[in-house]
Design an enzyme around this catalytic site. Structure first.
Site, PDB file in Angstrom:
ATOM      1  CG  MET A  60     -16.739  27.211  92.224  1.00 34.11           C
ATOM      2  SD  MET A  60     -16.464  27.702  93.921  1.00 34.11           S
ATOM      3  CE  MET A  60     -18.121  27.765  94.530  1.00 34.11           C
ATOM      4  N   GLY A 112     -28.273  26.356  84.718  1.00 33.66           N
ATOM      5  CA  GLY A 112     -27.725  27.717  84.725  1.00 33.66           C
ATOM      6  C   GLY A 112     -26.319  27.719  84.121  1.00 33.66           C
ATOM      7  CG  HIS A 113     -23.066  25.740  86.076  1.00 35.86           C
ATOM      8  ND1 HIS A 113     -23.709  25.019  87.058  1.00 35.86           N
ATOM      9  CD2 HIS A 113     -22.225  26.584  86.720  1.00 35.86           C
ATOM     10  CE1 HIS A 113     -23.264  25.407  88.243  1.00 35.86           C
ATOM     11  NE2 HIS A 113     -22.372  26.357  88.069  1.00 35.86           N
ATOM     12  CD  GLN A 134     -15.251  31.110  95.159  1.00 37.54           C
ATOM     13  OE1 GLN A 134     -14.427  31.171  94.253  1.00 37.54           O
ATOM     14  NE2 GLN A 134     -16.547  31.189  94.918  1.00 37.54           N
ATOM     15  N   GLY A 149     -23.124  34.233  85.444  1.00 42.17           N
ATOM     16  CA  GLY A 149     -24.569  34.334  85.652  1.00 42.17           C
ATOM     17  C   GLY A 149     -24.927  35.587  86.436  1.00 42.17           C
ATOM     18  CB  VAL A 193     -31.225  29.185  84.281  1.00 45.91           C
ATOM     19  CG1 VAL A 193     -32.161  28.048  83.883  1.00 45.91           C
ATOM     20  CG2 VAL A 193     -30.457  29.681  83.059  1.00 45.91           C
TER      21      VAL A 193
END
Ligand code: PAF
Length: 278
Positions: free
Chosen positions: A27, A33-34, A58, A144, A173
């Site tokens: 998003m 992390g991405h 969502q 993740g 992460v």
């Protein structure tokens, strides 16, 4: 790197790609992390495709869809740096055109935790992810572990619908002090940022007790709750110790268990989790 905003334009480019494709749906407002998902996808595939789409379906009516952080220019520069080949970046009308009326509902495991606190959330996630899988046609898709329930829901959907791709779970992460990376961390004030560490502290506390032999879930949950309740900025939404596949709560830890929690820090709702026994 090509940026495609329509399904037709994306498919025309996708058709030119041979070999394995790894897909990272996002998003946007990317963080390390991405990038870890992208790097893993790149290590395991010939081509990496990413998507950036803040999916309105969502988010609940009272949730942060309109204020969800966005910085497309920065996101695209980061993806380019990681050698992503295509970025699918549709407008809302492209994904949900007039008359859109088909939804993917994953039952049972969506009833609790995030599903209970955020009614309709997983219907939106499953629908958009299924649609993205159809458009992108990846060999593998990368998610993740921070969103453990989302991961379980997507695995269930892929298995139930016989979708032809692998789902790869990538470890969370963390910032150097342990806070799980999240696009929503940007909402935290300096004081709240310090307070937010209580999620990680509570998970470490549970792990510590478990390592010393504690197997009683009620006691572990109680220890975690009292630690969090001492933090004035924190408000517990849920603390769960559950079977990692069914997400049913357990009483005693005698096989792998997913410890997960959702806590409001000021106005920001954060989630985190850890697995015990794997
Ligand atoms: O985890 C996310 O960022 C979103 O839920 C996803 C999987 C991209 C679907 O909108």
């Amino acid at each position: 790197m090509k940026i495609l905003e329509t399904i037709a334009a994306f498919k025309a480019e996708r058709d030119k790609i041979g070999g394995s494709v790894g897909f990272v749906p996002t998003m946007g407002y990317l963080h390390d992390g991405h990038l870890e998902l992208v790097r893993r996808a790149r290590a395991e595939n010939i081509t990496v495709i990413a998507s950036i789409f803040v999916n309105p379906s969502q988010f609940g009516a009272q949730e942060d869809f309109s204020s969800y952080p966005r910085d497309t220019e920065r996101d695209l520069a980061m993806l380019e740096e990681e050698n992503v080949r295509l970025v699918f970046m549709p407008a809302i009308e492209e994904m949900y055109p007039q008359g859109f009326s088909t939804w993917v509902e994953v039952e049972k495991i969506t009833e609790r935790l995030e599903g209970e606190s955020r009614p309709g959330h997983f219907r939106g996630v499953a629908t958009v992810v299924a649609k993205l899988f159809n458009i992108v046609q990846p060999d593998s898709a990368y998610f993740g572990q921070k969103d453990a329930q989302q991961l379980a829901v997507i695995c269930r959907m892929v298995s139930d619908l016989g979708l032809n791709l692998d789902i790869v779970a990538v470890p969370t992460v963390r910032e150097p002090d342990g806070l799980a990376m999240s696009s929503r961390n940007i909402f935290l004030t300096a004081e709240e940022r310090k307070a937010a560490l209580v999620l990680w502290k509570a998970l470490c506390l549970a792990r510590g007790h478990w390592e010393k032999g504690q197997r009683d879930v009620a006691s572990l949950r109680q220890e975690m709750a009292s630690l969090i309740e001492h933090e004035p900025f924190a408000n517990i939404d849920y603390i769960s110790i559950a079977d990692p596949e069914t997400l049913q709560e357990i009483d005693v830890i005698d096989s792998p268990a997913l410890v997960s929690l959702a806590v409001r820090i000021g106005g920001t709702r954060l989630i985190d989790n850890t697995m015990l026994g794997v």
